[in-house]
Write an enzyme that holds these catalytic residues in place. Structure first.
Site, PDB file in Angstrom:
ATOM      1  N   LYS A 226     -68.725 -43.381  -9.845  1.00  0.00           N
ATOM      2  CA  LYS A 226     -67.675 -44.410  -9.731  1.00  0.00           C
ATOM      3  C   LYS A 226     -68.204 -45.714  -9.145  1.00  0.00           C
ATOM      4  CE  LYS A 226     -63.496 -41.758 -10.036  1.00  0.00           C
ATOM      5  NZ  LYS A 226     -62.316 -41.206  -9.391  1.00  0.00           N
ATOM      6  N   ARG A 260     -65.158 -32.917  -9.492  1.00  0.00           N
ATOM      7  CA  ARG A 260     -65.102 -33.402 -10.882  1.00  0.00           C
ATOM      8  C   ARG A 260     -66.301 -34.305 -11.129  1.00  0.00           C
ATOM      9  NH1 ARG A 260     -63.110 -37.780 -13.651  1.00  0.00           N
ATOM     10  NH2 ARG A 260     -61.924 -37.297 -15.539  1.00  0.00           N
TER      11      ARG A 260
HETATM   12  C1  9MG Z   1     -59.055 -38.610 -14.692  1.00  0.00           C
HETATM   13  N1  9MG Z   1     -59.705 -38.908 -13.435  1.00  0.00           N
HETATM   14  C2  9MG Z   1     -60.631 -39.885 -13.222  1.00  0.00           C
HETATM   15  N2  9MG Z   1     -61.002 -39.879 -11.930  1.00  0.00           N
HETATM   16  C3  9MG Z   1     -60.308 -38.897 -11.334  1.00  0.00           C
HETATM   17  C4  9MG Z   1     -60.232 -38.403 -10.028  1.00  0.00           C
HETATM   18  O1  9MG Z   1     -60.925 -38.939  -9.036  1.00  0.00           O
HETATM   19  N3  9MG Z   1     -59.403 -37.371  -9.767  1.00  0.00           N
HETATM   20  C5  9MG Z   1     -58.646 -36.824 -10.757  1.00  0.00           C
HETATM   21  N4  9MG Z   1     -57.833 -35.793 -10.419  1.00  0.00           N
HETATM   22  N5  9MG Z   1     -58.664 -37.254 -12.021  1.00  0.00           N
HETATM   23  C6  9MG Z   1     -59.483 -38.267 -12.293  1.00  0.00           C
END
Ligand code: 9MG
Length: 280
Positions: A226, A260
């Protein structure tokens, strides 16, 4: 702690890795990767999902709408076409929990019917009909905190106490889920790194991650590649792996249950090492 995701159950006593598979032409990192000859290439998407499973992902997330600031809006039909066939193809072939990144009730319904195991909504089920549609699927839901909407969320976000405000919001969404028939044990929280937060907000949320959720609610975090890493380390998107891995480990040490990421193999190694040091 466990999370029942349709036919599969995730063991959350150690952090699980969610591999990202964006079926969008315009996501900030991997947008367009599964498009060939002008359309979505199911085979390419499936091969990437297989690779992430081999590398140790226990969840694969399919998303059909980019949430990066300035991304083009998608219609319900477009989102269905980008998401449901991929869910169906993966569910038929791979033993993995399929998470669907969407805020759209019809996508919840059709993805669940196609074999999805988790609904991940960056809008925390706030769209009309979203709570009811999610409840009807019987699947667990991840409710994420976001200040504003993707197009405007990064224009000077302000909080008095970011950690308390994020937790208050998530607790309100938990109450809304329960009122709609989604039981507490099917709700996952996410503080929403980068969604209406500046770098100080993101760092405070990570430092105090355990304070963003009650102990019985699983925490999902997403910081992979990010822009906060880009700003803090002065790195373009293709050079953010070390920063992403450090953040994954720091999140795991602070109790994150699901992480994620784009780079599954490297994250799995880092988390295995963290578990060996911190949990044996
Ligand atoms: C779809 N998406 C993109 N970044 C995310 C994040 O930090 N958390 C979640 N739950 N979805 C995300």
């Amino acid at each position: 702690m466990q999370l029942v995701c349709g036919k599969r159950t995730l063991d959350l006593s150690r952090p699980q890795v969610m591999g990202i598979l964006n079926t969008t032409p315009d996501s900030f990192s991997d947008g367009g990767s599964y498009y060939a000859g002008g359309g979505l290439d199911l085979d390419l998407a499936l091969r990437r999902a297989e690779q992430m499973c081999r590398e140790g992902a226990t969840l694969i997330e399919i998303g059909g709408e980019s949430t990066r600031p300035g991304a083009a809006p998608v219609s319900e039909q477009q989102e269905l076409e980008r998401v449901v066939p991929v869910v169906e193809a993966i569910a038929r072939r791979l033993d993995v929990v399929i998470s669907v990144d969407s805020s759209t009730p019809a996508v919840f319904r059709e993805s669940a019917a196609a074999g999805a195991g988790l609904l991940n909504d960056v809008r925390a089920l706030n769209r009309a009909g979203a709570l009811e549609a999610a409840a009807a699927t019987g699947l667990p839901v991840c409710v994420m905190h976001m200040l504003g909407e993707p197009g405007t969320m990064q224009s000077n976000p302000e909080y008095t106490d970011v950690v308390a405000e994020v937790k208050d919001f998530l607790m309100q969404r938990l109450e809304a889920c329960i009122a709609a028939g989604i039981p507490r044990e099917k709700v996952v929280f996410d503080p929403g790194f980068g969604f209406g937060k500046n770098d100080d907000h993101n760092l405070a949320l990570l430092r105090q991650l355990p304070d963003t959720a009650p102990a019985d609610i699983p925490l999902l975090v997403g910081m992979s590649r990010k822009s906060m890493i880009g700003r803090l380390l002065d790195r373009p998107v293709e050079s953010r792996l070390p920063g992403s891995l450090a953040l994954a480990m720091l999140a795991a040490q602070r109790g994150a249950h699901i992480i994620r990421v784009h780079d599954v193999a490297a994250t799995v190694d880092v988390l295995r090492m963290q578990q060996l040091v911190d949990c044996t």
